[in-house]
Enzyme design. Structure first.
Site, mmCIF file in Angstrom:
data_model
loop_
_atom_site.group_PDB
_atom_site.id
_atom_site.type_symbol
_atom_site.label_atom_id
_atom_site.label_comp_id
_atom_site.label_asym_id
_atom_site.label_seq_id
_atom_site.Cartn_x
_atom_site.Cartn_y
_atom_site.Cartn_z
ATOM 1 N N HIS A 131 -21.641 6.723 0.435
ATOM 2 C CA HIS A 131 -22.626 6.545 -0.834
ATOM 3 C C HIS A 131 -22.172 5.443 -1.778
ATOM 4 O O HIS A 131 -22.933 4.497 -2.088
ATOM 5 C CB HIS A 131 -22.512 7.896 -1.279
ATOM 6 C CG HIS A 131 -23.334 8.205 -2.621
ATOM 7 N ND1 HIS A 131 -23.274 9.523 -3.349
ATOM 8 C CD2 HIS A 131 -23.889 7.298 -3.576
ATOM 9 C CE1 HIS A 131 -23.973 9.498 -4.296
ATOM 10 N NE2 HIS A 131 -24.330 8.331 -4.644
ATOM 11 N N HIS B 128 -23.149 1.998 -6.056
ATOM 12 C CA HIS B 128 -23.110 2.134 -4.494
ATOM 13 C C HIS B 128 -22.832 0.465 -3.971
ATOM 14 O O HIS B 128 -23.440 0.253 -2.929
ATOM 15 C CB HIS B 128 -24.809 2.409 -4.165
ATOM 16 C CG HIS B 128 -25.211 3.485 -4.965
ATOM 17 N ND1 HIS B 128 -26.319 3.621 -5.359
ATOM 18 C CD2 HIS B 128 -24.660 4.788 -5.220
ATOM 19 C CE1 HIS B 128 -26.642 4.885 -5.904
ATOM 20 N NE2 HIS B 128 -25.524 5.545 -5.978
ATOM 21 N N HIS C 252 -20.837 4.937 -12.006
ATOM 22 C CA HIS C 252 -21.270 5.197 -10.709
ATOM 23 C C HIS C 252 -21.976 4.038 -10.063
ATOM 24 O O HIS C 252 -22.815 3.722 -10.750
ATOM 25 C CB HIS C 252 -21.639 6.526 -10.546
ATOM 26 C CG HIS C 252 -22.449 6.861 -9.383
ATOM 27 N ND1 HIS C 252 -21.456 6.989 -8.332
ATOM 28 C CD2 HIS C 252 -23.784 7.007 -8.689
ATOM 29 C CE1 HIS C 252 -22.260 7.156 -7.192
ATOM 30 N NE2 HIS C 252 -23.416 7.112 -7.579
ATOM 31 N N GLU D 127 -27.842 11.758 -11.011
ATOM 32 C CA GLU D 127 -26.572 12.004 -10.568
ATOM 33 C C GLU D 127 -25.825 11.888 -11.977
ATOM 34 O O GLU D 127 -24.619 11.597 -11.872
ATOM 35 C CB GLU D 127 -25.885 10.682 -9.597
ATOM 36 C CG GLU D 127 -26.595 10.789 -8.320
ATOM 37 C CD GLU D 127 -25.882 10.010 -7.503
ATOM 38 O OE1 GLU D 127 -25.179 10.622 -6.516
ATOM 39 O OE2 GLU D 127 -26.316 8.759 -7.284
HETATM 40 ZN ZN LIG Z 1 -25.229 7.353 -6.349
#
Ligand SMILES: [Zn+2]
Length: 258
Positions: free
Chosen positions: A167, A98, A96, A77
């Site tokens: 997500h 979760h 980023h 990602e």
């Molecule tokens: Zn992710």
């Protein structure tokens, strides 16, 4: 220590802090734009953030690909970071993750995630929700190419945080300390809001004027900001890696002027 060495050290510290604060686990990542070349940024190779060492940091271009030959596996990602750096020249650092506490707000879209606590003010007044399915249909929900990354960056717009439906989230800021701060307080703000809703009654969000007042008082190297960075680094067992910029923690507002 050269300026570049400091940047790499800071990024390792940021990885360890985000792991210790439960923002990331085996997955999730943090990146930092190369201060000497805005078309490049630094991100770890594919490894859990808690385990990141200096030698794991890789330099990538705004296409999400390594700028030197790289045989080690990279984060699938990484395009999230590349696309946000591409779209937002003002942004120096991206996270980023979760984090579980924010997930309900990307799923139950009738309840927006907005700042409700003073330390949550930095997430910004508006936190858009990006749904990969809107443009890409049924996927594995991961952002695995630039097209998907650009769509997410478009949804983020000029905001500090975008939730990713089912997500996680992406956050972006003008400095590494700031993006870590946003990412640490984002799940806490989400928890406070969720619990307040359980108590029932009208929810009192932070007013725009309160959010603005908090932002006016922010400086990435003020005593108050450095205090948090030092605390988190110490808690994460990497205070020995801290590199204090000139004036950090000595002036009330920003770096000390000579
Ligand atoms: Zn992710």
């Amino acid at each position: 220590m050269s300026a570049l060495d400091r940047v790499i050290s800071d990024l390792v510290v940021a990885n360890r802090i985000l792991a210790r604060e439960d923002v990331v686990d085996a997955y999730g990542h943090v990146s930092l734009r190369n201060p000497d070349n805005p078309k490049h940024f630094f991100l770890s190779r594919s490894v859990a953030p808690e385990l990141v060492e200096r030698g794991d940091i890789v330099e990538l271009g705004l296409d999400g690909e390594p700028v030197r030959e790289e045989r080690r596996a990279l984060y699938l990602e990484r395009f999230i970071h590349a696309a946000i750096f591409e779209a937002r020249p003002d942004i120096q650092a991206v996270v980023h993750a979760h984090a579980e506490d924010i997930l309900p707000f990307g799923i139950a879209q009738a309840t927006p995630l907005r700042p409700v606590i003073h330390s949550g003010s930095f997430i910004g007044a508006n936190v858009p929700v990006w749904d990969i399915a809107d443009r890409f249909g049924d996927t594995n929900l991961l952002v695995t190419n630039m097209e998907q990354g650009r769509d997410l960056a478009k949804s983020l717009g000029q905001n500090n945080v975008a939730l990713m439906r089912g997500h996680g989230f992406a956050s972006a800021a003008r400095s590494l300390i700031e993006v870590v701060r946003i990412s640490v307080y984002l799940p806490r703000n989400a928890r406070a809001l969720l619990r307040a809703k359980q108590l029932g009654g009208e929810i009192k969000y932070l007013a725009q004027g309160e959010i603005d007042a908090r932002n006016r008082g922010y400086s990435p190297y003020s005593t108050e900001t450095w205090r948090a960075w030092e605390y988190w680094a110490n808690k994460a067992g990497c205070s020995h890696m801290l590199t204090k910029p000139t004036g950090a923690g000595t002036a009330h507002q920003g770096p000390q002027k000579k």
